[in-house]
Design an enzyme around this catalytic site. Structure first.
Site, PDB file in Angstrom:
ATOM      1  N   ARG A   1      11.413   3.981   2.887  1.00 46.62           N
ATOM      2  CA  ARG A   1      10.853   2.725   3.932  1.00 46.62           C
ATOM      3  C   ARG A   1      12.263   2.113   4.277  1.00 46.62           C
ATOM      4  O   ARG A   1      12.655   1.515   3.178  1.00 46.62           O
ATOM      5  CB  ARG A   1       9.836   1.948   3.692  1.00 46.62           C
ATOM      6  CG  ARG A   1       9.763   0.882   4.507  1.00 46.62           C
ATOM      7  CD  ARG A   1       8.490   0.028   4.254  1.00 46.62           C
ATOM      8  NE  ARG A   1       7.390   0.675   4.731  1.00 46.62           N
ATOM      9  CZ  ARG A   1       6.148   0.305   4.589  1.00 46.62           C
ATOM     10  NH1 ARG A   1       5.897  -0.895   4.178  1.00 46.62           N
ATOM     11  NH2 ARG A   1       4.850   0.923   4.632  1.00 46.62           N
TER      12      ARG A   1
ATOM     13  N   HIS B   1       5.406   6.423  11.090  1.00 43.13           N
ATOM     14  CA  HIS B   1       4.812   6.035   9.909  1.00 43.13           C
ATOM     15  C   HIS B   1       3.909   7.171   9.570  1.00 43.13           C
ATOM     16  O   HIS B   1       2.567   7.220   9.649  1.00 43.13           O
ATOM     17  CB  HIS B   1       4.053   4.652   9.856  1.00 43.13           C
ATOM     18  CG  HIS B   1       3.756   4.304   8.498  1.00 43.13           C
ATOM     19  ND1 HIS B   1       3.902   5.074   7.116  1.00 43.13           N
ATOM     20  CD2 HIS B   1       3.316   2.794   8.010  1.00 43.13           C
ATOM     21  CE1 HIS B   1       3.502   4.126   6.233  1.00 43.13           C
ATOM     22  NE2 HIS B   1       3.313   2.935   6.568  1.00 43.13           N
TER      23      HIS B   1
ATOM     24  N   LYS C   1      26.557  -4.442  -4.013  1.00 39.94           N
ATOM     25  CA  LYS C   1      28.241  -4.591  -4.044  1.00 39.94           C
ATOM     26  C   LYS C   1      28.950  -3.801  -2.919  1.00 39.94           C
ATOM     27  O   LYS C   1      29.992  -3.537  -3.143  1.00 39.94           O
ATOM     28  CB  LYS C   1      28.485  -3.474  -5.458  1.00 39.94           C
ATOM     29  CG  LYS C   1      27.682  -3.993  -6.821  1.00 39.94           C
ATOM     30  CD  LYS C   1      28.302  -3.205  -7.912  1.00 39.94           C
ATOM     31  CE  LYS C   1      27.504  -3.514  -9.114  1.00 39.94           C
ATOM     32  NZ  LYS C   1      27.544  -2.367 -10.092  1.00 39.94           N
TER      33      LYS C   1
ATOM     34  N   ARG D   1       0.748  -1.089  -0.179  1.00 38.81           N
ATOM     35  CA  ARG D   1      -0.054   0.009  -0.062  1.00 38.81           C
ATOM     36  C   ARG D   1       1.054   1.318   0.127  1.00 38.81           C
ATOM     37  O   ARG D   1       0.512   2.092  -0.821  1.00 38.81           O
ATOM     38  CB  ARG D   1      -0.853  -0.013   1.046  1.00 38.81           C
ATOM     39  CG  ARG D   1      -2.182  -0.714   0.993  1.00 38.81           C
ATOM     40  CD  ARG D   1      -2.822  -1.322   2.073  1.00 38.81           C
ATOM     41  NE  ARG D   1      -1.716  -2.423   2.513  1.00 38.81           N
ATOM     42  CZ  ARG D   1      -1.940  -3.734   2.235  1.00 38.81           C
ATOM     43  NH1 ARG D   1      -3.089  -4.072   1.474  1.00 38.81           N
ATOM     44  NH2 ARG D   1      -1.139  -4.681   2.362  1.00 38.81           N
ATOM     45  N   THR D   2       1.766   1.455   0.626  1.00 43.30           N
ATOM     46  CA  THR D   2       2.457   2.480   1.099  1.00 43.30           C
ATOM     47  C   THR D   2       3.273   3.132  -0.360  1.00 43.30           C
ATOM     48  O   THR D   2       3.312   4.116  -0.744  1.00 43.30           O
ATOM     49  CB  THR D   2       3.402   2.393   2.049  1.00 43.30           C
ATOM     50  OG1 THR D   2       2.756   2.154   3.400  1.00 43.30           O
ATOM     51  CG2 THR D   2       4.087   3.899   2.380  1.00 43.30           C
TER      52      THR D   2
HETATM   53  C1  NCD Z   1       1.961  -0.942   7.963  1.00 46.44           C
HETATM   54  C2  NCD Z   1       3.508  -0.996   7.993  1.00 46.44           C
HETATM   55  O1  NCD Z   1       4.260  -1.160   7.156  1.00 46.44           O
HETATM   56  O2  NCD Z   1       3.642  -0.339   8.949  1.00 46.44           O
HETATM   57  N1  NCD Z   1       1.659  -1.075   6.593  1.00 46.44           N
HETATM   58  C3  NCD Z   1       1.280  -0.036   5.789  1.00 46.44           C
HETATM   59  O3  NCD Z   1       2.050   0.828   5.706  1.00 46.44           O
HETATM   60  N2  NCD Z   1      -0.015   0.190   5.534  1.00 46.44           N
HETATM   61  C4  NCD Z   1       1.558  -1.999   8.749  1.00 46.44           C
HETATM   62  C5  NCD Z   1       2.195  -3.444   8.890  1.00 46.44           C
HETATM   63  O4  NCD Z   1       3.335  -3.880   8.144  1.00 46.44           O
HETATM   64  O5  NCD Z   1       1.618  -4.091   9.755  1.00 46.44           O
END
Ligand code: NCD
Length: 298
Positions: A99, A127, A78, A50-51
């Site tokens: 991320r 987040h 590398k 999703r993100t």
């Molecule tokens: C979450 C995350 O990556 O923190 N997912 C997200 O971004 N929608 C939740 C999760 O991984 O449990």
């Protein structure tokens, strides 16, 4: 302008994001989105559906282009450093979405990059874009935050979504109950912070009971952040939202979840009118369009 931690936002900033996301919703509905120039780089060092895809989709809907960094096939393999990788991508893009499993990684990236850095999750820490879309969802579905009874249910120790959301809900004066199995409670410093900063009155429980709740926000057991994988497995079996728990709840109670859901919400619950997590995920588009646009305006 970076977006690294929800803890750095003030109420007026969050309200500005709401207004911008609403405007994006209108533009999308009218199929008339004001276009922006530029390139968004997505750099995901941890799995994501999703993100990553909603940031990419948001960028494309704004008329921007996307370049996607894939750790597995990059020069990281590398032995290139994080710093050099970020400096390089910074030269190719106007916005960086990152991320990474390490807490503080997004902040570190923002020190190496001139382009705005948007934190798509740094380990168990923060987040912020998820919390913005969660609060936007709550505002759309429920209206007022004051007096709203929200339960945060699941692995509150490791879930960055929950840590950011506790801060956001406390900022807007919602009543929050933290429901976690023993050993997976919210970090004490996160609890103390919202008590001190917002005068948050919190409830705590180890038992699932949805009586009186307006919103139940569930997250999965964050298996990858456990030192003991066996413990994660046993927690997973214990903490599930059984369909019978929904008997006697408020008619208009909603269940949200940042997704992915694994064992904590069985598929039967998806059919319930309370389950609204896929609508929630859709709100990622207008909110992330708003976030990208605001970042570019500086
Ligand atoms: C979450 C995350 O990556 O923190 N997912 C997200 O971004 N929608 C939740 C999760 O991984 O449990």
């Amino acid at each position: 302008m970076d977006l690294i931690s929800f803890r750095e936002l003030e109420k007026k900033d969050v309200e500005d994001y709401f207004q911008r996301a609403e405007e994006m919703d209108h533009q999308l509905a009218r199929k008339k989105v004001e276009k922006l120039d530029g390139i968004v780089a997505t750099m995901f060092f941890e799995p994501s559906t999703r993100t990553k895809l909603s940031f990419q989709s948001a960028a494309e809907r704004l008329g921007m282009q996307v370049v996607d960094f894939l750790g597995e096939t990059s020069s990281l393999k590398k032995g290139e450093s994080f710093e050099d990788t970020i400096r390089t991508v910074d030269g190719y893009a106007d916005v960086i979405v990152i991320r990474h499993p390490m807490e503080g990684s997004a902040r570190l990236a923002s020190e190496f990059a001139k382009a705005p850095v948007l934190n798509g999750g740094d380990g168990g820490n923060q987040h912020p874009s998820q919390t913005l879309l969660d609060l936007y969802t709550l505002k759309k579905m429920k209206g007022e935050f004051k007096g709203m009874n929200v339960q945060l249910v699941g692995d509150l120790k490791h879930a960055r979504t929950m840590r950011s959301l506790l801060f956001g809900l406390s900022m807007f004066g919602a009543n929050v109950k933290l429901v976690a199995p023993r050993g997976l409670e919210m970090a004490p410093e996160a609890v103390e912070e919202v008590k001190k900063k917002f005068g948050a009155k919190l409830e705590f429980s180890e038992e699932i009971d949805f009586a009186g709740a307006d919103v139940v926000y569930v997250c999965r057991i964050q298996e990858e952040r456990f030192e003991d994988k066996y413990e994660a497995m046993s927690m997973k079996k214990k903490f599930t939202i059984k369909p019978e728990y929904l008997r006697g709840v408020k008619n208009d109670m909603i269940i949200l979840h940042p997704l992915p859901k694994i064992d904590e919400i069985p598929p039967e619950v998806d059919k319930s009118p309370h389950a609204r997590y896929f609508d929630q995920a859709r709100n990622g588009i207008p909110m992330r369009m708003a976030i990208i646009k605001k970042a570019l305006e500086g």
